[in-house]
Design a protein around this motif. Structure first.
Motif, PDB file in Angstrom:
ATOM      1  N   ALA A  49       2.225   2.805   1.682  1.00 64.40           N
ATOM      2  CA  ALA A  49       1.411   1.625   1.980  1.00 64.40           C
ATOM      3  C   ALA A  49      -0.006   2.053   2.319  1.00 64.40           C
ATOM      4  CB  ALA A  49       2.012   0.827   3.136  1.00 64.40           C
ATOM      5  N   ALA A  50      -0.943   1.129   2.105  1.00 66.05           N
ATOM      6  CA  ALA A  50      -2.343   1.384   2.441  1.00 66.05           C
ATOM      7  C   ALA A  50      -2.945   0.112   3.019  1.00 66.05           C
ATOM      8  CB  ALA A  50      -3.125   1.829   1.211  1.00 66.05           C
ATOM      9  N   PHE A  51      -3.543   0.241   4.197  1.00 68.14           N
ATOM     10  CA  PHE A  51      -4.265  -0.864   4.825  1.00 68.14           C
ATOM     11  C   PHE A  51      -5.745  -0.667   4.507  1.00 68.14           C
ATOM     12  CE2 PHE A  51      -0.290  -0.922   6.982  1.00 68.14           C
ATOM     13  CZ  PHE A  51      -0.113  -2.197   7.502  1.00 68.14           C
ATOM     14  N   LEU A  52      -6.326  -1.576   3.727  1.00 67.94           N
ATOM     15  CA  LEU A  52      -7.686  -1.399   3.226  1.00 67.94           C
ATOM     16  C   LEU A  52      -8.632  -2.453   3.794  1.00 67.94           C
ATOM     17  CD1 LEU A  52      -6.982  -0.830  -0.596  1.00 67.94           C
ATOM     18  CD2 LEU A  52      -6.925   0.843   1.258  1.00 67.94           C
ATOM     19  N   ASN A  53      -9.708  -1.985   4.397  1.00 64.97           N
ATOM     20  CA  ASN A  53     -10.777  -2.882   4.816  1.00 64.97           C
ATOM     21  C   ASN A  53     -11.532  -3.343   3.570  1.00 64.97           C
ATOM     22  OD1 ASN A  53     -12.880  -4.213   6.109  1.00 64.97           O
ATOM     23  ND2 ASN A  53     -14.000  -2.325   6.544  1.00 64.97           N
ATOM     24  N   LEU A  54     -11.704  -4.650   3.413  1.00 67.02           N
ATOM     25  CA  LEU A  54     -12.371  -5.161   2.215  1.00 67.02           C
ATOM     26  C   LEU A  54     -13.872  -4.908   2.225  1.00 67.02           C
ATOM     27  CD1 LEU A  54     -10.676  -8.571   1.338  1.00 67.02           C
ATOM     28  CD2 LEU A  54     -10.306  -6.312   0.356  1.00 67.02           C
ATOM     29  N   GLU A  55     -14.456  -4.769   3.406  1.00 59.84           N
ATOM     30  CA  GLU A  55     -15.909  -4.606   3.494  1.00 59.84           C
ATOM     31  C   GLU A  55     -16.263  -3.126   3.633  1.00 59.84           C
ATOM     32  OE1 GLU A  55     -14.415  -6.936   5.910  1.00 59.84           O
ATOM     33  OE2 GLU A  55     -14.469  -8.327   4.223  1.00 59.84           O
ATOM     34  N   MET A  56     -16.092  -2.377   2.546  1.00 60.45           N
ATOM     35  CA  MET A  56     -16.405  -0.948   2.546  1.00 60.45           C
ATOM     36  C   MET A  56     -17.733  -0.707   1.836  1.00 60.45           C
ATOM     37  SD  MET A  56     -13.962   0.783   4.070  1.00 60.45           S
ATOM     38  CE  MET A  56     -14.138   2.455   3.422  1.00 60.45           C
ATOM     39  N   PRO A  57     -18.557   0.209   2.337  1.00 61.24           N
ATOM     40  CA  PRO A  57     -19.813   0.519   1.645  1.00 61.24           C
ATOM     41  C   PRO A  57     -19.552   1.234   0.326  1.00 61.24           C
ATOM     42  CG  PRO A  57     -19.455   2.023   3.492  1.00 61.24           C
ATOM     43  CD  PRO A  57     -18.389   0.974   3.581  1.00 61.24           C
ATOM     44  N   GLY A  58     -20.389   0.953  -0.655  1.00 60.77           N
ATOM     45  CA  GLY A  58     -20.268   1.630  -1.945  1.00 60.77           C
ATOM     46  C   GLY A  58     -19.330   0.932  -2.902  1.00 60.77           C
ATOM     47  N   MET A  59     -18.101   0.685  -2.483  1.00 57.78           N
ATOM     48  CA  MET A  59     -17.106   0.017  -3.321  1.00 57.78           C
ATOM     49  C   MET A  59     -16.314  -0.933  -2.430  1.00 57.78           C
ATOM     50  SD  MET A  59     -13.780   1.632  -5.292  1.00 57.78           S
ATOM     51  CE  MET A  59     -14.751   2.875  -6.141  1.00 57.78           C
ATOM     52  N   ASN A  60     -16.264  -2.211  -2.801  1.00 59.90           N
ATOM     53  CA  ASN A  60     -15.533  -3.131  -1.931  1.00 59.90           C
ATOM     54  C   ASN A  60     -14.031  -2.898  -2.030  1.00 59.90           C
ATOM     55  OD1 ASN A  60     -14.244  -4.856  -3.943  1.00 59.90           O
ATOM     56  ND2 ASN A  60     -16.271  -5.711  -4.337  1.00 59.90           N
ATOM     57  N   GLY A  61     -13.319  -3.434  -1.051  1.00 55.47           N
ATOM     58  CA  GLY A  61     -11.892  -3.178  -0.954  1.00 55.47           C
ATOM     59  C   GLY A  61     -11.083  -3.676  -2.132  1.00 55.47           C
ATOM     60  N   LEU A  71      -3.503   4.237  -9.803  1.00 53.46           N
ATOM     61  CA  LEU A  71      -3.026   5.569  -9.426  1.00 53.46           C
ATOM     62  C   LEU A  71      -1.579   5.535  -8.946  1.00 53.46           C
ATOM     63  CD1 LEU A  71      -6.149   6.891  -7.460  1.00 53.46           C
ATOM     64  CD2 LEU A  71      -5.310   7.756  -9.648  1.00 53.46           C
ATOM     65  N   GLN A  72      -1.263   4.525  -8.131  1.00 55.05           N
ATOM     66  CA  GLN A  72       0.076   4.421  -7.546  1.00 55.05           C
ATOM     67  C   GLN A  72       0.532   2.956  -7.583  1.00 55.05           C
ATOM     68  OE1 GLN A  72       1.221   6.537  -4.045  1.00 55.05           O
ATOM     69  NE2 GLN A  72      -0.489   7.962  -4.150  1.00 55.05           N
ATOM     70  N   PRO A  73       1.136   2.541  -8.678  1.00 52.97           N
ATOM     71  CA  PRO A  73       1.519   1.135  -8.839  1.00 52.97           C
ATOM     72  C   PRO A  73       2.475   0.616  -7.765  1.00 52.97           C
ATOM     73  CG  PRO A  73       1.623   2.295 -10.938  1.00 52.97           C
ATOM     74  CD  PRO A  73       1.420   3.335  -9.885  1.00 52.97           C
ATOM     75  N   ARG A  74       3.277   1.510  -7.155  1.00 50.82           N
ATOM     76  CA  ARG A  74       4.255   1.073  -6.158  1.00 50.82           C
ATOM     77  C   ARG A  74       3.737   1.193  -4.727  1.00 50.82           C
ATOM     78  NH1 ARG A  74       9.382   0.008  -7.487  1.00 50.82           N
ATOM     79  NH2 ARG A  74      10.007   0.452  -5.344  1.00 50.82           N
ATOM     80  N   CYS A  75       2.486   1.493  -4.563  1.00 48.48           N
ATOM     81  CA  CYS A  75       1.925   1.548  -3.212  1.00 48.48           C
ATOM     82  C   CYS A  75       1.680   0.122  -2.710  1.00 48.48           C
ATOM     83  CB  CYS A  75       0.618   2.338  -3.200  1.00 48.48           C
ATOM     84  SG  CYS A  75      -0.179   2.409  -1.571  1.00 48.48           S
ATOM     85  N   ASN A  76       2.206  -0.182  -1.537  1.00 49.98           N
ATOM     86  CA  ASN A  76       2.001  -1.502  -0.935  1.00 49.98           C
ATOM     87  C   ASN A  76       0.604  -1.571  -0.325  1.00 49.98           C
ATOM     88  OD1 ASN A  76       4.827  -2.884  -0.930  1.00 49.98           O
ATOM     89  ND2 ASN A  76       5.218  -0.779  -0.256  1.00 49.98           N
ATOM     90  N   ILE A  77      -0.219  -2.457  -0.831  1.00 49.41           N
ATOM     91  CA  ILE A  77      -1.591  -2.567  -0.350  1.00 49.41           C
ATOM     92  C   ILE A  77      -1.726  -3.801   0.533  1.00 49.41           C
ATOM     93  CG2 ILE A  77      -4.001  -2.852  -1.013  1.00 49.41           C
ATOM     94  CD1 ILE A  77      -3.343  -1.314  -3.573  1.00 49.41           C
ATOM     95  N   ILE A  78      -2.192  -3.576   1.746  1.00 55.92           N
ATOM     96  CA  ILE A  78      -2.442  -4.666   2.689  1.00 55.92           C
ATOM     97  C   ILE A  78      -3.944  -4.709   2.936  1.00 55.92           C
ATOM     98  CG2 ILE A  78      -2.048  -5.561   5.011  1.00 55.92           C
ATOM     99  CD1 ILE A  78       0.411  -3.057   3.626  1.00 55.92           C
ATOM    100  N   VAL A  79      -4.582  -5.780   2.537  1.00 52.74           N
ATOM    101  CA  VAL A  79      -6.028  -5.881   2.722  1.00 52.74           C
ATOM    102  C   VAL A  79      -6.322  -6.423   4.118  1.00 52.74           C
ATOM    103  CG1 VAL A  79      -6.503  -6.152   0.263  1.00 52.74           C
ATOM    104  CG2 VAL A  79      -6.101  -8.171   1.653  1.00 52.74           C
ATOM    105  N   VAL A  80      -7.375  -5.893   4.707  1.00 51.90           N
ATOM    106  CA  VAL A  80      -7.762  -6.251   6.073  1.00 51.90           C
ATOM    107  C   VAL A  80      -9.214  -6.705   6.045  1.00 51.90           C
ATOM    108  CG1 VAL A  80      -7.881  -5.463   8.465  1.00 51.90           C
ATOM    109  CG2 VAL A  80      -6.207  -4.435   6.905  1.00 51.90           C
ATOM    110  N   THR A  81      -9.489  -7.875   6.606  1.00 49.03           N
ATOM    111  CA  THR A  81     -10.847  -8.410   6.532  1.00 49.03           C
ATOM    112  C   THR A  81     -11.097  -9.413   7.653  1.00 49.03           C
ATOM    113  OG1 THR A  81     -12.413  -9.620   5.123  1.00 49.03           O
ATOM    114  CG2 THR A  81     -10.097 -10.234   4.960  1.00 49.03           C
ATOM    115  N   PRO A 118       9.592  -2.298  -0.896  1.00 46.88           N
ATOM    116  CA  PRO A 118      10.188  -1.675   0.298  1.00 46.88           C
ATOM    117  C   PRO A 118      10.533  -0.212   0.029  1.00 46.88           C
ATOM    118  CG  PRO A 118      11.205  -3.804  -0.160  1.00 46.88           C
ATOM    119  CD  PRO A 118      10.358  -3.461  -1.351  1.00 46.88           C
ATOM    120  N   PRO A 119      10.254   0.676   0.981  1.00 46.45           N
ATOM    121  CA  PRO A 119      10.529   2.107   0.775  1.00 46.45           C
ATOM    122  C   PRO A 119      11.981   2.394   0.433  1.00 46.45           C
ATOM    123  CG  PRO A 119       9.135   1.797   2.688  1.00 46.45           C
ATOM    124  CD  PRO A 119       9.560   0.430   2.250  1.00 46.45           C
ATOM    125  N   GLU A 120      12.916   1.620   0.997  1.00 49.38           N
ATOM    126  CA  GLU A 120      14.323   1.899   0.717  1.00 49.38           C
ATOM    127  C   GLU A 120      14.696   1.607  -0.726  1.00 49.38           C
ATOM    128  OE1 GLU A 120      13.229  -0.184   2.968  1.00 49.38           O
ATOM    129  OE2 GLU A 120      14.185  -2.156   2.857  1.00 49.38           O
TER     130      GLU A 120
END
Length: 280
Positions: A49-61, A71-81, A118-120
């Motif tokens: 999983a990855a918790f990503l801030n949407l307001e990142m400098p250079g490249m938005n979330g 890169l990782q299609p099965r990575c759970n991405i949770i956006v934070v803003t 889910p990881p399981e």
């Protein structure tokens, strides 16, 4: 479960990881303050999983999300803003969750309990233990070896961390007191054959990278405490007690290097994975 927290603010990272540690204390947490570092972590190995801030400098979330999904299609991405108006766009690219800042424990727990992948349900992985005695686990069970030298050969490949090993190097480690003879080379070939079949019988394929008189390990296919330690994993660092592949004398070089690195981490003021206690 491995979780990456991406935010350009260290305080925001610390705050979220504190919550995550309470909600899921057994997970590994890694942080990144730039999109470049986040992508670098993603290229190094599987992330649950990855918790990503949407307001990142250079490249938005959202752009970062799309790159991670490639890169990782099965990575759970949770956006934070801080901006709820981004919710629809985030959901349209099939993220696993959406959190409004400041995140609270209930919301974090909720997104982790309802992950898209889910990881399981993920494919059974290969876990390698280097701290203490060397062991390899497949599907949660320790792998049995008919020959102790086959296991030692695998341990040496793990120790080399993906580097290509020549037959001469393997011979000098496995039989350090014996002269280099044709008979010994034949013995090594038999060991490699035995190791390959032991792994295949356990359902492990593609772990060994064979070349002309060379052998290497595909480190991207394993979850290894030693590799996690080198990446700065919090739980791997906490699990290290100064012991590394204790049954093999040739591992002393790495053993000493790990002790030195552990001492550096202890004296560092704020490591990248450090989370100040509540109240700081």
């Amino acid at each position: 479960m491995k979780i990456l927290v991406v935010d350009d603010g260290q305080l925001a990272i610390n705050s979220l990881i504190r919550i995550l540690c309470r909600v899921a204390p057994d997970c590994d947490y890694i942080s990144a303050m730039t999109t470049e570092d986040a992508l670098s972590w993603m290229r190094q190995g599987p992330m649950d999983a990855a918790f990503l801030n949407l307001e990142m400098p250079g490249m938005n979330g959202l752009a970062l999300t799309r790159m991670i999904q490639k890169l990782q299609p099965r990575c759970n991405i949770i956006v934070v803003t801080e901006h709820p108006e981004y919710a629809l766009e985030a959901l349209q690219i099939f993220v696993s969750g959406f959190l409004l800042k400041p995140a609270n424990e209930a919301d974090v727990r909720n997104v982790l309990e309802h992950l898209r992948y889910p990881p399981e349900n993920a494919p059974v992985g290969i876990k390698i233990q280097c701290f203490g005695n060397f062991e390899i686990f497949v599907g949660g069970r320790a792998l049995a070896f008919k020959r102790s030298k086959s296991k030692e050969l695998l341990a040496y490949l793990v120790d080399r961390n993906g580097a290509t090993c020549t037959n001469g190097e393997m011979l000098s480690v496995l039989w350090e007191d014996k002269p280099d003879t044709a008979s010994l080379h034949s013995h090594l070939r038999n060991l490699i054959f035995d190791l390959s079949h032991t792994l295949e019988d356990a359902g492990v394929t593609g772990l060994l990278i064979r070349g002309r008189s060379t052998l290497a390990l595909d480190t991207s296919k394993v979850d290894c405490d030693y590799y996690n330690f080198l990446r700065g994993s919090r739980s791997a660092t906490n699990s290290y007690r100064g012991e590394y592949m204790t049954q093999y004398s040739w591992a002393e070089v790495t053993r000493s290097a790990l002790r030195q690195q552990a001492n550096v981490q202890k004296t560092a003021s704020i490591p990248s994975y450090y989370v100040p206690p509540t109240g700081f």
